[in-house]
Design a protein around this motif. Structure first.
Motif, PDB file in Angstrom:
ATOM      1  N   LEU A  48       3.245  36.704   4.533  1.00 20.64           N
ATOM      2  CA  LEU A  48       2.094  37.588   4.729  1.00 20.64           C
ATOM      3  C   LEU A  48       1.386  37.209   6.019  1.00 20.64           C
ATOM      4  O   LEU A  48       1.254  36.021   6.335  1.00 20.64           O
ATOM      5  CB  LEU A  48       1.121  37.478   3.555  1.00 20.64           C
ATOM      6  CG  LEU A  48       1.629  37.931   2.180  1.00 20.64           C
ATOM      7  CD1 LEU A  48       0.575  37.664   1.123  1.00 20.64           C
ATOM      8  CD2 LEU A  48       1.992  39.405   2.206  1.00 20.64           C
ATOM      9  N   CYS A  49       0.914  38.205   6.749  1.00 16.39           N
ATOM     10  CA  CYS A  49       0.210  37.962   8.003  1.00 16.39           C
ATOM     11  C   CYS A  49      -1.043  38.823   8.023  1.00 16.39           C
ATOM     12  O   CYS A  49      -0.971  40.054   7.894  1.00 16.39           O
ATOM     13  CB  CYS A  49       1.106  38.295   9.200  1.00 16.39           C
ATOM     14  SG  CYS A  49       0.383  37.818  10.780  1.00 16.39           S
ATOM     15  N   ALA A  50      -2.194  38.185   8.166  1.00 18.64           N
ATOM     16  CA  ALA A  50      -3.471  38.901   8.149  1.00 18.64           C
ATOM     17  C   ALA A  50      -4.559  37.949   8.599  1.00 18.64           C
ATOM     18  O   ALA A  50      -4.345  36.741   8.734  1.00 18.64           O
ATOM     19  CB  ALA A  50      -3.763  39.426   6.749  1.00 18.64           C
TER      20      ALA A  50
ATOM     21  N   ARG B 292      -5.227  35.913  13.524  1.00 21.89           N
ATOM     22  CA  ARG B 292      -4.487  36.187  12.300  1.00 21.89           C
ATOM     23  C   ARG B 292      -3.806  34.907  11.832  1.00 21.89           C
ATOM     24  O   ARG B 292      -3.610  33.964  12.603  1.00 21.89           O
ATOM     25  CB  ARG B 292      -3.422  37.265  12.526  1.00 21.89           C
ATOM     26  CG  ARG B 292      -3.951  38.683  12.657  1.00 21.89           C
ATOM     27  CD  ARG B 292      -2.790  39.684  12.584  1.00 21.89           C
ATOM     28  NE  ARG B 292      -1.797  39.436  13.627  1.00 21.89           N
ATOM     29  CZ  ARG B 292      -0.538  39.934  13.596  1.00 21.89           C
ATOM     30  NH1 ARG B 292      -0.158  40.685  12.567  1.00 21.89           N
ATOM     31  NH2 ARG B 292       0.298  39.687  14.586  1.00 21.89           N
TER      32      ARG B 292
ATOM     33  N   HIS C 203      -7.915  35.633   8.127  1.00 25.87           N
ATOM     34  CA  HIS C 203      -8.213  34.639   7.101  1.00 25.87           C
ATOM     35  C   HIS C 203      -8.845  35.259   5.861  1.00 25.87           C
ATOM     36  O   HIS C 203      -8.412  34.999   4.726  1.00 25.87           O
ATOM     37  CB  HIS C 203      -9.140  33.577   7.706  1.00 25.87           C
ATOM     38  CG  HIS C 203      -9.836  32.717   6.708  1.00 25.87           C
ATOM     39  ND1 HIS C 203      -9.207  31.706   6.026  1.00 25.87           N
ATOM     40  CD2 HIS C 203     -11.135  32.725   6.281  1.00 25.87           C
ATOM     41  CE1 HIS C 203     -10.076  31.115   5.217  1.00 25.87           C
ATOM     42  NE2 HIS C 203     -11.248  31.713   5.355  1.00 25.87           N
TER      43      HIS C 203
ATOM     44  N   GLU D   9      -5.530  38.069  -1.063  1.00 25.69           N
ATOM     45  CA  GLU D   9      -4.208  38.546  -1.452  1.00 25.69           C
ATOM     46  C   GLU D   9      -3.162  37.453  -1.625  1.00 25.69           C
ATOM     47  O   GLU D   9      -2.142  37.692  -2.239  1.00 25.69           O
ATOM     48  CB  GLU D   9      -3.701  39.555  -0.406  1.00 25.69           C
ATOM     49  CG  GLU D   9      -4.455  40.861  -0.393  1.00 25.69           C
ATOM     50  CD  GLU D   9      -4.355  41.587  -1.719  1.00 25.69           C
ATOM     51  OE1 GLU D   9      -3.324  41.450  -2.410  1.00 25.69           O
ATOM     52  OE2 GLU D   9      -5.325  42.268  -2.078  1.00 25.69           O
ATOM     53  N   SER D  10      -3.358  36.267  -1.095  1.00 21.54           N
ATOM     54  CA  SER D  10      -2.324  35.234  -1.136  1.00 21.54           C
ATOM     55  C   SER D  10      -2.771  34.066  -2.006  1.00 21.54           C
ATOM     56  O   SER D  10      -3.727  33.352  -1.672  1.00 21.54           O
ATOM     57  CB  SER D  10      -2.003  34.739   0.288  1.00 21.54           C
ATOM     58  OG  SER D  10      -1.107  33.646   0.239  1.00 21.54           O
TER      59      SER D  10
ATOM     60  N   LEU E  67      -6.423  37.261   3.659  1.00 20.43           N
ATOM     61  CA  LEU E  67      -5.438  36.432   2.968  1.00 20.43           C
ATOM     62  C   LEU E  67      -6.043  35.728   1.760  1.00 20.43           C
ATOM     63  O   LEU E  67      -5.361  35.473   0.770  1.00 20.43           O
ATOM     64  CB  LEU E  67      -4.855  35.400   3.937  1.00 20.43           C
ATOM     65  CG  LEU E  67      -3.840  35.937   4.946  1.00 20.43           C
ATOM     66  CD1 LEU E  67      -3.436  34.837   5.915  1.00 20.43           C
ATOM     67  CD2 LEU E  67      -2.609  36.491   4.246  1.00 20.43           C
TER      68      LEU E  67
ATOM     69  N   VAL F 212       1.324  33.321   6.677  1.00 23.72           N
ATOM     70  CA  VAL F 212       1.593  32.450   5.532  1.00 23.72           C
ATOM     71  C   VAL F 212       3.063  32.583   5.171  1.00 23.72           C
ATOM     72  O   VAL F 212       3.511  33.672   4.781  1.00 23.72           O
ATOM     73  CB  VAL F 212       0.705  32.816   4.327  1.00 23.72           C
ATOM     74  CG1 VAL F 212       0.966  31.857   3.172  1.00 23.72           C
ATOM     75  CG2 VAL F 212      -0.761  32.780   4.712  1.00 23.72           C
TER      76      VAL F 212
ATOM     77  N   TYR G 256      -2.184  30.812  -0.104  1.00 21.82           N
ATOM     78  CA  TYR G 256      -3.198  30.556   0.916  1.00 21.82           C
ATOM     79  C   TYR G 256      -4.507  30.092   0.281  1.00 21.82           C
ATOM     80  O   TYR G 256      -5.162  29.185   0.794  1.00 21.82           O
ATOM     81  CB  TYR G 256      -3.421  31.816   1.746  1.00 21.82           C
ATOM     82  CG  TYR G 256      -4.280  31.582   2.966  1.00 21.82           C
ATOM     83  CD1 TYR G 256      -3.828  30.802   4.020  1.00 21.82           C
ATOM     84  CD2 TYR G 256      -5.562  32.131   3.053  1.00 21.82           C
ATOM     85  CE1 TYR G 256      -4.612  30.589   5.142  1.00 21.82           C
ATOM     86  CE2 TYR G 256      -6.356  31.919   4.165  1.00 21.82           C
ATOM     87  CZ  TYR G 256      -5.873  31.144   5.210  1.00 21.82           C
ATOM     88  OH  TYR G 256      -6.653  30.915   6.312  1.00 21.82           O
TER      89      TYR G 256
ATOM     90  N   VAL H 272      -3.567  43.144   5.201  1.00 18.65           N
ATOM     91  CA  VAL H 272      -2.564  42.126   4.926  1.00 18.65           C
ATOM     92  C   VAL H 272      -1.205  42.778   5.046  1.00 18.65           C
ATOM     93  O   VAL H 272      -0.888  43.713   4.313  1.00 18.65           O
ATOM     94  CB  VAL H 272      -2.749  41.532   3.517  1.00 18.65           C
ATOM     95  CG1 VAL H 272      -1.695  40.481   3.255  1.00 18.65           C
ATOM     96  CG2 VAL H 272      -4.139  40.937   3.379  1.00 18.65           C
TER      97      VAL H 272
END
Length: 698
Positions: free
Chosen positions: A609-611, A599, A613, A619-620, A616, A602, A623, A680
Motif C-alpha cells: 500500500l502507498c499513501a 507518501r 501517513h 487502512e493498514s 495508511l 508499506v 502500518y 490509499v
C-alpha cells in the motif's frame, strides 16, 4: 563499470596504498636460491642461543635417552647371543635368559620414554613463550612505526596459529631427532660388537640416503617458504580487492586486479609442482636409506658367512635394522620433511623484520571516461529535478516507475516482490517501511539497477536504470546502503566523489546544512586526511550523506543510510535531503521518518500500500502496528525522562524546559485521521483497487 558508482557510496573500505616491497617476488629463482642460503642462517643463531640457555634440560633429556640406546643395544645383542650361545649351542636356558634380557631392555626403554616426555615440556613451553613474546614485540613495533600499515590479523595469526605450529613441530623434531641419534648409536654399537664387517655393509647406503635426504631440505624449505609468501600475497590481495571492490570498480582497475590475482595463482601452481618434485626426490632418499641397507646386508650374507659371521650375529644385525634403525630413520625423515620444513618457515617469520608486501591495490584516479560531466552538471538529455507541486501532480516525467515487477532470489524461490506497481513522482519524498526481510533493500537495488527484475519493468527518469552502454557514469540516481563507504583521502575528496568539479561553496553549503561542521573541523577541514578505521559508523554515514547531497543525481536512494545517527541528526539529515532539488526514496530505520514523507510505501508480503501517513493509519493494520510500537517506545522514553527530571528537582536540580514531553503523533492521538485527504493505493497484485480512508478512528 558505470553502474558501480551509484552503489559506491556504501561500505566502509579504505583505498589501500601499499609501500613497494624490496623483497623479490615469490617465484623469482634468485630469491629462492638466496632463501636456500639465508633461511637457516636467520634461524640458527637464535636457535643456538635458546639451546645454550636450556642446557640442563638437554642434559636431562640426553641422560634418559641413553637408556633408549641401552634398550636398542640389548635388543639386538640379546637376540644374537640367545641364538649363538643358547639355542644353537643346545643351551635352551641360556637362550631364554638372553631373550629375557632383551625383553627387560624394552621395559627399560618405555620408562626412559616416559621420563623424556616429562622433561620435554621444560624445553617446549619456554620455546613457545619466547615466540609469543617476540610476536607481541613485532606487532607493537610495527604498530608504533607505521600505524596505517599495521596488520592485526598477522599478529593474531602469529600469536595463535603459528606459535602452535612451531611448538608442535619443535616438540616432534626433538623427540624424533633424539630417538634417531640414540637409537642409531645403540644399533651401530651393537653391530660393531657382533662383527665390525656389518658396518661396512650397512653404513654406505645408510649415509648415502641421509646425505641425499638432507640435500633436499634447503631447496624444499625455500620452495615451501616461497609458496607461503605467494599464498599470503594472494590472500592479502584478494582481501584488499574484496574490501576495496568499489574503489576497483570506480578506478576501472578490475582487469588489472584480475591479472595480478591470476599471476599469483600461477605462481602457486608452479611452486606446488616444484614442491612435488622435491617430495619425489625425498621419497627416493627415504627408500635408499631405509631399504638399501637391508638389501645390501642380505646380498652380502654369503660373503659375511664365509668371513666367519655367525647366524646369531646375522639375526642380531637384521633385528637392529628392521626393529630399531630403519623405523627411527623413517620417523626422522618424515618429521624433518614435514615438521622441519614448517618449523623453519614459521621461525623465519619470527626473525624476519619485514614481511612480503602484497601487490598494492591501484590508487589511480578514475579514468577520464568514467568521470562525471566536466561542468559538474547533468547531461542535457537528463530530466531536471523539480519539487513536487503542492497539488500532488507531477510536473515532469516520473522520477521512477515500476510496472508489474516480480523478483525472487533464485529459481523456484518465493518472490520477494510480486507484480509491484509503483510511480514515484519527480520531486517526491517517499519512505518505504515494512518488516525485516520483506523486500525494502531489494526495491532500492532494483531502482538503482543493481538487480534486474524477473518480470516487469523498472524506469528511472523514463529509462532503464542499468548501464546504457556509454562511457559516462549513470548520473540519474545515487544509492546509499546501510554500510557507508568512506575511503582514505581528504574530506573534500570524499564529499566531491560524485562531483569532482564541485566548488568550495558547494561543499561548505552541504557541510553547513547537514551539520557536519564539527566533524569536518575535527578531521582538519576539507583538506584533512580521512582514515576510515578511525571513524565511527555514524561519522561514516554523515560523510556519505554529504557526498550524496553534493552529487548531481536527481534521485537519491537511502537504504537505512542514517541508522547509526541519533534521532535528531537523522531528522535534520532527512529534511535537508528532502529539500534538495530532486527525489528522495528512503527505507526507514525509524518509523518517525514516515511522518516527514509525502507518501509512505508499506510492504507487507504479497500486499503493498502507498499513501500519506494519515491514510495508511486508517487502512493498514501493519502500518498501525509499526507506528504504535514506535509510539509506545517513544512514550516509554518520555516517561523515563520525566522520572529523571523529577529526581533532579527533588535534589534541587534545575528542570530543563521541554524534558519529558511525549511526542505528538499526527493522525494518531492529536489529529483526527478522518481529516486525511490522501488516497490509499494498493500497489501489489490488487493494484487496480483504489481505497479511500475509512472514517473509523485509527
Amino acid at each position: 563499470m558505470n553502474e558501480a558508482r551509484p552503489a559506491a557510496i556504501g561500505g566502509s573500505s579504505p583505498r589501500h596504498t601499499t609501500r613497494p616491497s624490496t623483497r623479490r617476488a615469490p617465484d623469482d629463482p634468485k630469491s629462492i636460491r638466496s632463501d636456500e642460503r639465508g633461511s637457516l642462517a636467520k634461524v640458527l643463531p637464535d636457535g643456538r642461543r635458546f639451546l645454550r640457555r636450556h642446557r640442563p634440560v638437554l642434559f636431562a633429556l640426553s641422560g634418559w635417552s641413553l637408556l633408549e640406546s641401552a634398550q636398542t643395544f640389548l635388543g639386538g645383542y640379546g637376540v644374537a647371543r640367545s641364538l649363538d650361545d643358547g639355542f644353537l649351542a643346545g643351551r635352551t636356558g641360556t637362550g631364554l635368559l638372553w631373550l629375557c634380557v632383551a625383553a627387560g631392555a624394552t621395559l627399560l626403554g618405555g620408562f626412559a620414554v616416559r621420563q623424556v616426555f616429562r622433561g620435554l615440556a621444560d624445553l617446549v613451553e619456554p620455546f613457545r613463550d619466547g615466540l609469543m613474546r617476540r610476536a607481541v614485540d613485532q606487532a607493537l613495533g610495527a604498530a608504533l612505526a607505521e600505524p596505517a600499515r599495521a596488520d592485526p590479523t598477522a599478529a593474531v595469526s602469529r600469536l595463535t596459529h603459528q606459535t602452535e605450529i612451531a611448538r608442535d613441530s619443535f616438540a616432534g623434531l626433538v623427540l624424533t631427532a633424539r630417538s634417531f641419534v640414540f637409537t642409531t648409536a645403540g644399533a651401530l654399537l651393537g653391530m660393531a660388537s657382533l662383527d665390525p664387517a656389518l658396518l661396512i655393509v650397512v653404513l654406505p647406503p645408510l649415509l648415502a640416503g641421509l646425505v641425499l635426504f638432507l640435500s633436499t631440505f634447503p631447496p624444499m624449505a625455500a620452495a615451501q617458504r616461497a609458496y607461503l609468501d605467494a599464498d599470503e600475497a594472494l590472500s592479502a590481495l584478494s582481501g584488499q580487492a574484496a574490501a576495496g571492490l568499489r574503489d576497483v570498480a570506480a578506478c576501472g582497475a578490475g582487469t588489472r586486479i584480475a591479472a595480478e590475482i591470476g599471476r599469483l595463482i600461477a605462481v602457486e601452481e608452479r611452486l606446488s609442482r616444484r614442491l612435488a618434485r622435491w617430495a619425489a626426490v625425498r621419497a627416493f632418499a627415504l627408500g635408499v636409506a631405509g631399504r638399501l641397507p637391508l638389501v645390501a646386508l642380505l646380498a652380502a650374507t654369503p660373503l659375511l658367512i664365509e668371513g666367519g659371521l655367525t647366524a646369531g650375529a646375522l639375526l642380531g644385525a637384521l633385528t637392529y635394522l628392521v626393529q630399531a634403525l630403519l623405523p627411527a630413520l623413517h620417523a626422522l625423515m618424515t618429521a624433518v620433511g614435514t615438521a622441519g620444513t614448517r618449523l623453519l618457515v614459521v621461525l623465519e617469520r619470527f626473525t624476519d623484520r619485514g614481511d612480503y608486501s602484497a601487490p598494492p591495490i591501484p590508487t589511480a584516479q578514475p579514468p577520464v571516461e568514467t568521470r562525471p560531466h566536466p561542468s559538474g552538471r547533468l547531461p542535457a538529455d537528463t530530466p531536471r529535478p523539480a519539487r513536487l507541486a503542492r497539488s500532488g501532480r507531477s510536473v515532469r516525467t516520473p522520477a521512477a516507475e515500476l510496472r508489474g515487477v516480480t523478483f525472487a532470489y533464485g529459481t523456484g524461490a518465493r518472490p520477494v516482490l510480486r507484480e509491484l506497481d509503483l510511480t514515484v513522482e519527480d520531486g517526491e519524498h517517499l519512505v518505504v517501511v515494512g518488516p525485516s526481510g520483506i523486500g525494502k533493500s531489494t526495491l532500492t537495488s532494483l531502482l538503482a539497477g543493481i538487480l534486474t527484475p524477473d518480470a516487469g519493468s523498472v524506469r528511472v527518469a523514463g529509462a532503464a536504470p542499468g548501464p546504457d552502454g556509454s562511457a559516462q557514469p549513470q548520473p540519474r540516481r545515487t544509492l546509499l546502503p546501510q554500510r557507508a563507504y568512506v575511503f582514505s583521502g581528504t574530506v573534500g575528496e570524499n564529499l566531491a566523489y560524485f562531483r569532482p568539479d564541485a566548488s568550495r561553496a558547494d561543499l561548505d553549503r552541504a557541510t553547513r546544512l547537514l551539520g557536519l561542521e564539527d566533524l569536518v573541523r575535527r578531521l582538519g577541514g576539507l583538506h584533512g586526511r580521512v582514515d576510515p578505521r578511525l571513524l565511527s559508523l555514524g561519522e561514516c554515514q554523515q560523510l556519505a550523506v554529504g557526498r550524496a547531497y553534493v552529487s548531481p543525481a536527481p534521485l537519491l536512494l537511502l537504504d537505512e543510510a542514517t541508522c547509526h545517527l541519533d534521532p535528531e541528526t537523522e531528522e535534520r539529515t532527512e529534511r535537508v535531503l528532502a529539500e534538495r532539488p530532486g527525489t528522495l526514496v528512503l527505507v526507514a530505520h525509524r518509523i518517525s521518518s514516515a511522518l516527514r514523507a509525502d507518501r509512505v510505501l508499506v510492504l507487507d508480503g504479497d500486499r503493498a500500500l502507498c499513501a500519506p501517513h494519515d491514510a495508511l493509519l486508517a487502512e493498514s493494520e501493519l502500518y498501525r502496528d509499526l507506528v504504535g510500537r514506535w509510539y509506545h517506545d517513544s512514550q516509554s522514553a518520555g516517561e523515563e525522562r520525566d522520572r529523571r527530571a523529577s529526581g533532579r528537582r527533588a535534589h534541587g536540580g534545575e528542570e530543563s524546559e521541554g524534558r519529558g514531553v511525549r511526542p505528538s503523533l499526527p493522525g494518531h492521538r492529536d489529529e483526527d485521521p478522518t481529516e486525511s485527504k490522501g488516497a490509499v493505493t494498493a500497489v501489489g497484485p490488487t493494484r487496480d483497487r483504489d481505497v479511500r480512508p475509512s472514517r473509523r478512528p485509527a
